[in-house]
Design a protein around this motif. Sequence first.
Motif, PDB file in Angstrom:
ATOM      1  N   LEU A 153     -34.763  59.556  16.625  1.00 49.21           N
ATOM      2  CA  LEU A 153     -33.600  58.981  15.951  1.00 49.21           C
ATOM      3  C   LEU A 153     -33.829  57.531  15.581  1.00 49.21           C
ATOM      4  CD1 LEU A 153     -30.650  60.434  18.075  1.00 49.21           C
ATOM      5  CD2 LEU A 153     -31.599  61.305  15.931  1.00 49.21           C
ATOM      6  N   ALA A 154     -33.097  57.098  14.568  1.00 48.03           N
ATOM      7  CA  ALA A 154     -33.117  55.693  14.151  1.00 48.03           C
ATOM      8  C   ALA A 154     -32.198  54.879  15.058  1.00 48.03           C
ATOM      9  CB  ALA A 154     -32.665  55.577  12.695  1.00 48.03           C
ATOM     10  N   ALA A 155     -32.309  53.557  14.952  1.00 45.42           N
ATOM     11  CA  ALA A 155     -31.556  52.660  15.842  1.00 45.42           C
ATOM     12  C   ALA A 155     -30.057  52.905  15.759  1.00 45.42           C
ATOM     13  CB  ALA A 155     -31.882  51.207  15.502  1.00 45.42           C
ATOM     14  N   ASP A 156     -29.522  53.094  14.547  1.00 42.92           N
ATOM     15  CA  ASP A 156     -28.084  53.295  14.402  1.00 42.92           C
ATOM     16  C   ASP A 156     -27.628  54.568  15.100  1.00 42.92           C
ATOM     17  OD1 ASP A 156     -25.445  52.628  13.139  1.00 42.92           O
ATOM     18  OD2 ASP A 156     -25.803  54.565  12.150  1.00 42.92           O
ATOM     19  N   GLU A 157     -28.460  55.612  15.047  1.00 42.38           N
ATOM     20  CA  GLU A 157     -28.107  56.878  15.690  1.00 42.38           C
ATOM     21  C   GLU A 157     -28.158  56.760  17.214  1.00 42.38           C
ATOM     22  OE1 GLU A 157     -29.809  60.134  12.546  1.00 42.38           O
ATOM     23  OE2 GLU A 157     -31.256  58.735  13.422  1.00 42.38           O
ATOM     24  N   VAL A 158     -29.157  56.037  17.733  1.00 48.94           N
ATOM     25  CA  VAL A 158     -29.237  55.815  19.176  1.00 48.94           C
ATOM     26  C   VAL A 158     -28.070  54.947  19.631  1.00 48.94           C
ATOM     27  CG1 VAL A 158     -30.634  54.863  21.047  1.00 48.94           C
ATOM     28  CG2 VAL A 158     -31.743  56.106  19.184  1.00 48.94           C
ATOM     29  N   ARG A 159     -27.718  53.949  18.824  1.00 53.31           N
ATOM     30  CA  ARG A 159     -26.573  53.091  19.135  1.00 53.31           C
ATOM     31  C   ARG A 159     -25.305  53.922  19.304  1.00 53.31           C
ATOM     32  NH1 ARG A 159     -26.408  50.563  14.746  1.00 53.31           N
ATOM     33  NH2 ARG A 159     -27.609  48.686  15.292  1.00 53.31           N
ATOM     34  N   HIS A 160     -25.121  54.868  18.382  1.00 55.39           N
ATOM     35  CA  HIS A 160     -23.927  55.713  18.458  1.00 55.39           C
ATOM     36  C   HIS A 160     -23.906  56.519  19.749  1.00 55.39           C
ATOM     37  CE1 HIS A 160     -20.930  58.764  17.538  1.00 55.39           C
ATOM     38  NE2 HIS A 160     -21.846  59.688  17.761  1.00 55.39           N
ATOM     39  N   ILE A 161     -25.029  57.110  20.129  1.00 52.82           N
ATOM     40  CA  ILE A 161     -25.074  57.952  21.324  1.00 52.82           C
ATOM     41  C   ILE A 161     -24.828  57.132  22.585  1.00 52.82           C
ATOM     42  CG2 ILE A 161     -26.634  59.328  22.771  1.00 52.82           C
ATOM     43  CD1 ILE A 161     -27.842  60.423  20.152  1.00 52.82           C
ATOM     44  N   LEU A 162     -25.477  55.990  22.712  1.00 54.64           N
ATOM     45  CA  LEU A 162     -25.312  55.166  23.909  1.00 54.64           C
ATOM     46  C   LEU A 162     -23.898  54.621  24.010  1.00 54.64           C
ATOM     47  CD1 LEU A 162     -28.705  53.201  23.965  1.00 54.64           C
ATOM     48  CD2 LEU A 162     -28.107  55.323  25.144  1.00 54.64           C
ATOM     49  N   THR A 163     -23.302  54.294  22.852  1.00 49.94           N
ATOM     50  CA  THR A 163     -21.933  53.782  22.851  1.00 49.94           C
ATOM     51  C   THR A 163     -20.932  54.892  23.115  1.00 49.94           C
ATOM     52  OG1 THR A 163     -22.537  52.037  21.278  1.00 49.94           O
ATOM     53  CG2 THR A 163     -20.206  52.554  21.481  1.00 49.94           C
ATOM     54  N   ASP A 164     -21.080  56.011  22.420  1.00 47.61           N
ATOM     55  CA  ASP A 164     -20.148  57.121  22.575  1.00 47.61           C
ATOM     56  C   ASP A 164     -20.159  57.662  23.996  1.00 47.61           C
ATOM     57  OD1 ASP A 164     -18.380  59.177  21.139  1.00 47.61           O
ATOM     58  OD2 ASP A 164     -19.867  60.469  22.104  1.00 47.61           O
ATOM     59  N   SER A 165     -21.330  57.733  24.599  1.00 50.37           N
ATOM     60  CA  SER A 165     -21.444  58.275  25.962  1.00 50.37           C
ATOM     61  C   SER A 165     -21.071  57.251  27.023  1.00 50.37           C
ATOM     62  CB  SER A 165     -22.874  58.765  26.221  1.00 50.37           C
ATOM     63  OG  SER A 165     -23.793  57.696  26.137  1.00 50.37           O
ATOM     64  N   GLY A 166     -21.014  55.968  26.648  1.00 46.97           N
ATOM     65  CA  GLY A 166     -20.750  54.927  27.632  1.00 46.97           C
ATOM     66  C   GLY A 166     -21.863  54.840  28.664  1.00 46.97           C
ATOM     67  N   THR A 167     -23.091  54.919  28.188  1.00 46.34           N
ATOM     68  CA  THR A 167     -24.252  54.959  29.091  1.00 46.34           C
ATOM     69  C   THR A 167     -24.325  53.711  29.967  1.00 46.34           C
ATOM     70  OG1 THR A 167     -25.595  56.435  27.733  1.00 46.34           O
ATOM     71  CG2 THR A 167     -26.775  54.881  29.138  1.00 46.34           C
ATOM     72  N   HIS A 168     -24.478  53.926  31.274  1.00 40.82           N
ATOM     73  CA  HIS A 168     -24.612  52.830  32.243  1.00 40.82           C
ATOM     74  C   HIS A 168     -26.067  52.386  32.357  1.00 40.82           C
ATOM     75  CE1 HIS A 168     -25.369  51.142  36.274  1.00 40.82           C
ATOM     76  NE2 HIS A 168     -24.108  50.749  36.282  1.00 40.82           N
ATOM     77  N   THR A 169     -26.975  53.339  32.498  1.00 43.39           N
ATOM     78  CA  THR A 169     -28.393  53.046  32.711  1.00 43.39           C
ATOM     79  C   THR A 169     -29.214  53.727  31.627  1.00 43.39           C
ATOM     80  OG1 THR A 169     -28.092  52.892  35.113  1.00 43.39           O
ATOM     81  CG2 THR A 169     -30.340  53.266  34.301  1.00 43.39           C
ATOM     82  N   LEU A 170     -30.109  52.974  31.012  1.00 45.04           N
ATOM     83  CA  LEU A 170     -31.028  53.516  30.026  1.00 45.04           C
ATOM     84  C   LEU A 170     -32.447  53.418  30.552  1.00 45.04           C
ATOM     85  CD1 LEU A 170     -31.903  54.506  27.175  1.00 45.04           C
ATOM     86  CD2 LEU A 170     -31.941  52.090  26.482  1.00 45.04           C
TER      87      LEU A 170
END
Length: 525
Positions: A88-105
């Motif tokens: 995925l591109a940066a914008d798509e990864v941004r959406h997933i991490l934001t939508d999921s509310g990811t704590h740890t990457l």
Amino acid sequence: MVDISPAAAVQRRARYDSAAPALVYEDRTITAGELAATTSRLAAGLAARGLRRGDRVAFLGLNSATLLETLLAASHLGAVFVPVNHRLAADEVRHILTDSGTHTLIAEESHRSLAESILAEVPVRRPVLVDTDPSCPAAPAPPAVWTPLSEVLSTDTTQPEAVPVGEDDLAALMYTSGTTGRPKGVMLTHGNLWWNAVNVDTMVDTRPGDVNLAVAPLFHIGGLNALTLRTLTRGGVVVVRRSFDPEQCLADLVAHRVTSIFAVPAMFAALTRAPGFREADLSALRAVIVAGAAVPPQLIRDYAESHGVLLQQAWGLTETAPFATYLPAARTLEKTGSAGLPMPYTEVCLMVPGGSGVIDEPHVRGEICVRGPNVVAGYWNNQQATREAFDDAGWFHSGDIGYRDEDGHYYVVDRLKDMIISGGENVYPAEVERVLSSFPGVHEVAVVGIPDPKWGETVVAVLTCEPGVEPTLQEVRDFGSDRLARYKLPTRVVLAPELPRNASGKLVKGQVRDIVTHQAGPTDA
């Protein structure tokens, strides 16, 4: 509550047979004891850095032992695993991490710069960089924002007991490919994952000592949960390759005496073109599942005739974890092209598209709908999408069109949204693709509809072929005329070096249409 945690299963396995191999990752063998110990240390290190039950932990990278260890550590803590498509591109990864509310990457070095470009815009509180994998070495001195994975694993703290999890506890958020809009987070519970394993072990010739080859992307439900997770928790060996390479895959099938594998049709087709395919000893294979796209009948016949290997077609989606139907090996040749019978603990029916009327008659097309304990409850933070996909009776409306024959076997015709309407007639691209894929010298076929002033839409076929094979439009139409109605035959043929696919192996029809728009070859009508 019955604890169905995969982390608990791995711990039990380590207690009973610590020295048994569990993973073979890029030729490095990891025993059951080593896997359990690493998983426990990782869980302890993540807990010490604030990860709690219900929090989301994402992984960004290729197939690896660390990806599976992250899933198990999340399970150990009762946290939620979020595998991210590494293409995925940066914008798509941004959406997933934001939508999921990811704590740890947890990310690999190859994706560090992408992650760094969006870290300030996402809720991630703990970025962890993999520096423990020789197959993806980290930079000598990554920025201070990153915590090295080696540091997390060496945290001096009491290792917590594995949190018991039940059927309704959330295990993973897997994001759809997003070919029709923003990716949606599919909420997979531990029950969804566990019941798929029960279905598979009931229908498929899987055994505790299986050797499973994991070359399909593990961020995809097919790669992760078709066979890999059940093999790992049931006592088998999972051979993990970072990505799919046909020659390496063929060598692994032979060298490791692989018994089970999941792959999409394009991967099985690529294997047939690898040097030495015809001579390779594939006699250990018995649980060979193909899904994720339409399966050309000729591909099934090729494996059966050359090696006696029966490709077993299945159908499902991320929302069904993944399988809703499966064609038993004994019926592979008798019912070639069928997606099979409903899984034992899953209900499948056909409904009138856009309605709720159930279709009982054979050979009448309708939308395939599914319900059962392997079917998810909905989409993360997206009530509208959940309401659109699930009706009040609990049926998940898949968006796939199919029919059922007199024996109860299902056949998938196409995606509802991909249907072409030409001159008032419905044309299902997958039906045309299956016929044209048998044209001599053709590797792959993609069929799309394009606007036409007379017919509304007209059928266009995009072909990839062997060197020197350049079929004309008339040759293609003549070939298909015996098996397809005239209005289903392509009015234009475009030759392309390859077909655009996403990381899950699915055709990206929007990009196929771009090829049609920008390429006008000598085969056009």
